[in-house]
Enzyme design. Structure first.
Site, short mmCIF file in Angstrom:
data_model
loop_
_atom_site.label_atom_id
_atom_site.label_comp_id
_atom_site.label_asym_id
_atom_site.label_seq_id
_atom_site.Cartn_x
_atom_site.Cartn_y
_atom_site.Cartn_z
N CYS A 132 -6.69 -4.78 -19.06
CA CYS A 132 -7.69 -3.79 -18.67
C CYS A 132 -7.08 -2.40 -18.49
O CYS A 132 -7.79 -1.41 -18.40
CB CYS A 132 -8.43 -4.21 -17.40
N HIS B 35 -10.90 -2.20 -7.48
CA HIS B 35 -12.10 -3.04 -7.40
C HIS B 35 -11.75 -4.49 -7.70
O HIS B 35 -10.70 -4.78 -8.29
CB HIS B 35 -13.16 -2.55 -8.39
N ASP C 262 -13.79 -12.25 -13.00
CA ASP C 262 -13.38 -12.69 -14.33
C ASP C 262 -11.87 -12.94 -14.42
O ASP C 262 -11.26 -12.80 -15.47
CB ASP C 262 -13.80 -11.67 -15.39
N HIS D 282 -8.48 3.38 -0.60
CA HIS D 282 -9.01 2.80 -1.84
C HIS D 282 -7.85 2.31 -2.70
O HIS D 282 -6.91 3.04 -2.97
CB HIS D 282 -9.81 3.87 -2.59
N ARG E 98 -10.24 -11.00 -10.19
CA ARG E 98 -9.35 -10.00 -10.77
C ARG E 98 -9.37 -8.77 -9.87
O ARG E 98 -10.33 -8.03 -9.83
CB ARG E 98 -9.80 -9.60 -12.19
N CYS F 81 0.25 3.29 3.49
CA CYS F 81 0.70 2.85 4.82
C CYS F 81 1.79 1.78 4.82
O CYS F 81 2.31 1.45 5.87
CB CYS F 81 -0.51 2.35 5.62
N CYS G 139 -8.36 -5.43 -9.62
CA CYS G 139 -7.99 -4.38 -10.58
C CYS G 139 -7.59 -3.15 -9.78
O CYS G 139 -8.44 -2.44 -9.24
CB CYS G 139 -9.20 -4.11 -11.48
N CYS H 233 -7.29 -1.14 1.47
CA CYS H 233 -6.18 -1.65 2.26
C CYS H 233 -6.71 -2.10 3.62
O CYS H 233 -7.48 -1.38 4.26
CB CYS H 233 -5.12 -0.56 2.44
N CYS I 95 -5.08 0.60 6.46
CA CYS I 95 -5.44 2.02 6.53
C CYS I 95 -6.77 2.35 5.84
O CYS I 95 -7.18 3.50 5.85
CB CYS I 95 -4.32 2.89 5.95
N CYS J 172 0.86 -1.18 0.00
CA CYS J 172 0.00 0.00 0.00
C CYS J 172 0.90 1.23 0.00
O CYS J 172 1.76 1.37 0.87
CB CYS J 172 -0.91 0.00 1.22
#
Length: 172
Positions: A106, A146, A150, A143, A158, A91, A160, A137, A140, A88
């Site tokens: 992707c 997602h 698939d 974000h 996955r 953190c 992503c 995470c 902490c 991350c």
């Protein structure tokens, strides 16, 4: 002349030592200025967004704390294939190993599993008229991206992820 040679030797040796130290413990500039960053501490953090805003770059803050998304095919890790571990960027929590990374085409780095179950947590995301599962995470709650169903075996998942939310340390 001897004094000049001596000074050059010190400068070169010092540069080599500094270069070696950086190789031993690579960190991003965000990590160096961030008192909450640790690659060994797994204790849950409870830091306000106001405090995070003081220590994170604007780009990292937007993605990690406001759930923005970097443009596809622009992040530094989307097509990287170096062996190592992803952490991350906020953190320092260990998140993914390169042997779980795969080419999903992707435009973002994709993984089929996290390092350990507690590395990440999940939250329902119904933004933009879509039903998705957000990956945060586990330390902490920043974000990361997602998760989708698939991916490749064995998990068929996955993850992503946004490159800006990740730090990477290559294997030695």
């Amino acid at each position: 002349m001897k004094a000049l040679t001596f000074l050059l030797a010190i400068l070169i040796t010092g540069s080599a030592c500094q270069s070696q130290q950086k190789k031993q413990q690579p960190m991003t500039s965000n990590a160096q200025a961030n008192p909450y960053y640790s690659r060994t501490d797994t204790e849950k953090l409870h830091i306000t967004n106001a405090e995070w805003k003081k220590v994170l770059s604007p780009e990292l803050y937007a993605v990690a704390r406001e759930a923005a998304t970097e443009r596809p095919f622009t992040g530094k890790y989307w097509d990287a294939d170096t062996k190592g571990t992803y952490y991350c960027a906020v953190c320092g929590n260990a998140l993914f190993r390169s042997d779980a990374k795969f080419a999903s085409s992707c435009g973002w780095p994709s993984f089929f599993e996290a390092v350990r179950a507690a590395s990440v947590i999940y939250r329902e995301d119904n933004s933009y008229g879509m039903h998705r599962t957000e990956v945060l995470c586990g330390r902490c709650e920043s974000h990361l991206g997602h998760i989708f169903d698939d991916g490749p075996p064995p998990t068929h998942k996955r993850f992503c992820m946004n490159s800006v939310s990740l730090d990477f340390e290559p294997e030695r």
